[in-house]
Structure formats: structure tokens, C-alpha cells
Design an enzyme around this catalytic site. Structure first.
Site, PDB file in Angstrom:
ATOM      1  N   HIS A 112       0.839  -1.196   0.000  1.00  8.52           N
ATOM      2  CA  HIS A 112       0.000   0.000   0.000  1.00  8.52           C
ATOM      3  C   HIS A 112       0.876   1.249   0.000  1.00  8.52           C
ATOM      4  CE1 HIS A 112       0.683   1.130   4.269  1.00  8.52           C
ATOM      5  NE2 HIS A 112       0.733  -0.186   4.477  1.00  8.52           N
ATOM      6  N   CYS A 145       3.812  -4.668   6.423  1.00  8.32           N
ATOM      7  CA  CYS A 145       3.391  -4.366   5.056  1.00  8.32           C
ATOM      8  C   CYS A 145       4.567  -3.911   4.199  1.00  8.32           C
ATOM      9  CB  CYS A 145       2.347  -3.244   5.064  1.00  8.32           C
ATOM     10  SG  CYS A 145       0.730  -3.780   5.602  1.00  8.32           S
TER      11      CYS A 145
END
Length: 422
Positions: free
Chosen positions: A347, A366
């Protein structure tokens, strides 16, 4: 094969959507007025009668002495329950011909389709009956001047013994060449070999194998990625199949999807970069930040599961609360591609992390990217494309915490007890 919980990223540990069972009808069997005739149609039982004016009306015979009164046999036998709806209803006479046969559903009033043999001695139903339904079989047979009439009742598999199947791929959609097909059964499967044989996968591959992750979760992957820009047809032909424990498949399911170009991203913690490839050619390189020492990113091959332009991250899902060193206020992440159900994503990094991209790891597992990189992955890649992470010195994600099946050597794929680096 669920692994012990490990720290993961911003969002809650969401499981893939549960398999949704098909609608199941629950009907009350209508039996009023039938008690007097149930015994007439037991398989192999004689339904004929030489007594004219039979008060039950179920075995009336003509008084003429011409010919033999027909004996009619019905399968399934009278008053049988839990009948497989795919099994044929057969009505046969040993003398003369059948002149009328009906098989009628008590709830809907629908009549089963069927056909009579040329010589008129046997009627056989065509197609499947309904589940959880009571049927009345009525017949008339004539031999010369003599006639037999009668009826019997049976019921099909009830709702409590129906089983559904769903898939993680949708009809008409396009997926990446690394997509793994998952089938979820509403009831546990013990007859696994029979159910594997009922599932066919056609197109875009030369070889493939099944792997059971539980009694209700079955996956199929090809030996090598699907052929790009091809068609795959998956059929689960479980109607009438015995899954075990008396559970019967209540419908078939077929899904046809296509594959896109071969797309993958390679994330290296040593260089802290993500390099994207399309059909084997490099299409972009961007600096990234990965999970820090307390929340490291898992390694291995991870298939994109789903994507969203915006996705809310909440530290509370990681059991973090205000005052904890790793707590962060809820925020909406942009250009999100999910890699694991437990919470790893690609992301767009928060603006506060831009200065450390390519330099240090500050995420909760992430792959944080600059805006242009996250936008490229979101807009170009799709579910079924690959993101491989290396050199984090942390194990792989459990294969069913997402679609980590490509981390299993193909020769071990069928062995559900084989364990790799997770």
C-alpha cells in the site's frame, strides 16, 4: 495447518469470505390419506389385486378373467426416506403395459420428467428430483381386461444432509497466472478421493494437483503458472455425490475465468526495493519500507488476494491501544493490495514514512511504497498476481493465510502434512 499467531500489519486478521451455502428448502412431508397405500409399492412387492372394488383404491383389478392382473414394482420402495435425488425412480410391470405413471412433489406439485420403454413395461424418471421433498408415485397398468392402480410415497435427502460448494474465483473474471483455485464445502468431506474425482480443471495448464487444507477446504494449483491470456474452466460435479457422514452434494458448480499477462513483483529487504515485471520484462522499480524488527514481514511467494483504492487500518485489530509504542491512530490506506488474510498488504506509505523509503523498515509487516509505486501496483496488477518478499530473516506466511501454495514444491503439494518454512 493454521500457524500460531504472529504479529502482522495494520488490519484485522480477516479470513476469506465464508463459503455461502445454497438456499435450502425445508418442506413438511404431506402424508394425510396416504397411510393406506404406503405398503403397496415396496420394491418387489406385488401391487396387483384380484379383488374387484378394493376399498383402498390402490390395487383395483378388472373382474374379467382375460389375462393376468399386472404386478407393479416401484423403486425406491414405499416409505423410503433420504433417497438420493439423482437416483432414478423406476416403475415396472411384469404383465401388460403401464398406461399412466406420475411422480409428483408434495410441496410444489411439480411432476418429474420420465420416459416409458417402447414395450410399455417400464417407466424411468429423467433428471434430478428436488432435495428435502416428498414424492407420490401413482401408476396404472393394464393387461388385457385386467388393470392395476396404486401409489406409494418416498422422501429425498433432507436439508440437514445437503452439502454445497463455493469457489474463490468468479465466472467471467480475469486473474493473474499465479491464482490458486480454492473450493469450500459447507460440510466436512471424508470421501476425499471421490470428491477430487468430481472436480475437473480444464485449460491453461499441463499438470496440476489438489491439496486439502481441512475437511472443508480443497485447493488446486498447476505445476507451473497458468498460461497467460488463456481460459480456465473449473467444474465441481458434486450433485448426488456422497461427501461422507451421509452428506450429499446438492448441486454442481462451474466457473470459467481467464488469465491476464504474467505479472510479478520482487521485494528485496537487502535493497529495500520493489521491482515489477510484466511478461518477464521489468516495468518499474520503487523504494519501499517493510516490517520493523518487532513486526517483520514474512518471506516467500504471496498471491494478491484482493485490492481496494482505500482501506481502513486500525491498530486495535493488532491488540494495540493508545500509549503502546507501536500504536497508531486509525487511517485510510491508499492503493491497497492484500497479500495475507492476517494483515500484510502492499500500500501507499504514510507521508511521515516517505523519508525512510529505501532506507529503513518502519511498517507493521506491510510493503509501504511511494504514491506512484503503490498506484502502479494497484492499477496494473490484479488478484492472482505474485508478490515475492526475500531477505527479511523471517519465516514464510502459513500457506492458507492467503494463497502461499507456490512456496510448496510441487512434488510435495498433495501431501497435506508436508511442512515448509512457515
Amino acid at each position: 495447518m493454521t500457524a500460531s499467531p504472529r504479529p502482522h500489519d495494520h488490519h484485522s486478521a480477516q479470513e476469506p469470505p465464508a463459503a455461502r451455502g445454497l438456499s435450502r428448502r425445508r418442506f413438511a412431508a404431506t402424508s394425510t390419506g396416504l397411510a393406506a397405500v404406503l405398503a403397496l409399492a415396496a420394491c418387489g412387492a406385488d401391487s396387483g389385486s384380484d379383488a374387484a372394488g378394493d376399498p383402498s383404491g390402490s390395487g383395483a383389478a378388472a373382474s374379467s378373467s382375460s389375462g393376468t392382473t399386472p404386478t407393479v414394482r416401484v423403486t425406491p420402495a414405499a416409505d423410503t426416506t433420504m433417497v438420493d435425488p439423482t437416483a432414478a425412480v423406476v416403475v415396472a410391470t411384469d404383465a401388460g403395459k403401464l398406461t399412466d405413471v406420475t411422480v409428483t412433489a408434495s410441496t410444489s406439485g411439480e411432476k418429474a420428467r420420465g420416459a416409458l420403454k417402447e414395450d410399455g413395461t417400464e417407466w424411468r424418471s429423467e433428471g434430478a428430483l428436488a432435495f428435502d421433498e416428498t414424492y407420490t408415485v401413482a401408476w396404472t397398468a393394464r393387461n388385457g381386461d385386467r388393470e392395476s392402480t396404486g401409489q406409494s410415497v418416498f422422501s429425498t435427502v433432507d436439508a440437514a444432509h445437503e452439502a454445497d460448494v463455493s469457489m474463490n474465483v468468479r465466472d467471467g473474471e480475469t486473474y493473474g497466472v499465479w491464482q490458486v483455485v480454492e473450493l469450500n464445502f459447507s460440510e466436512p468431506v471424508t470421501n476425499k478421493d471421490a470428491i477430487e474425482k468430481a472436480v475437473t480443471v480444464e485449460g491453461a495448464h499441463k499438470d496440476g494437483a489438489f491439496r486439502w487444507y481441512s475437511d472443508q477446504k480443497l485447493r488446486f494449483r498447476p505445476r507451473d503458472p497458468w498460461t497467460p491470456k488463456s481460459t480456465v474452466k473449473v467444474s465441481a460435479n458434486i450433485l448426488g455425490k456422497d461427501l461422507g457422514n451421509g452428506m450429499i452434494g446438492n448441486g454442481n458448480k462451474t466457473v470459467t475465468f481467464t488469465t491476464g499477462p504474467e505479472q510479478r513483483a520482487y521485494v528485496d529487504n537487502n535493497t529495500k526495493t520493489l521491482v515489477a515485471y510484466v511478461d518477464g520484462k521489468e516495468s518499474g522499480t520503487w523504494p519501499v519500507t517493510l516490517g520493523d524488527a518487532e513486526w517483520p514481514s514474512t518471506t516467500g511467494k504471496k498471491v494478491i488476494l484482493e485490492q481496494a483504492a482505500s482501506y481502513k487500518f486500525n491498530a486495535g485489530s493488532l491488540h494495540l491501544k493508545p500509549g503502546d509504542s507501536h500504536y497508531y491512530p486509525p487511517f485510510d490506506a491508499s492503493n491497497v493490495s492484500r497479500l495475507t488474510w492476517s494483515g500484510e498488504f502492499v500500500h501507499q506509505a504514510l507521508p511521515s514514512a516517505y523519508s525512510v523509503l529505501g532506507v529503513a523498515n518502519v511498517s507493521h509487516g506491510c510493503v509501504g511504497m511511494p504514491p506512484e509505486g503503490a498506484s502502479y501496483i494497484y492499477n496494473t496488477f490484479r488478484p492472482g498476481d505474485m508478490v515475492e518478499v526475500v531477505n527479511t530473516n523471517y519465516p514464510q506466511a502459513d500457506p492458507d493465510d492467503g494463497l502461499g501454495d507456490w512456496n510448496i514444491p510441487f512434488e510435495h503439494y498433495k501431501d497435506e502434512n508436508w511442512h515448509g518454512n512457515w
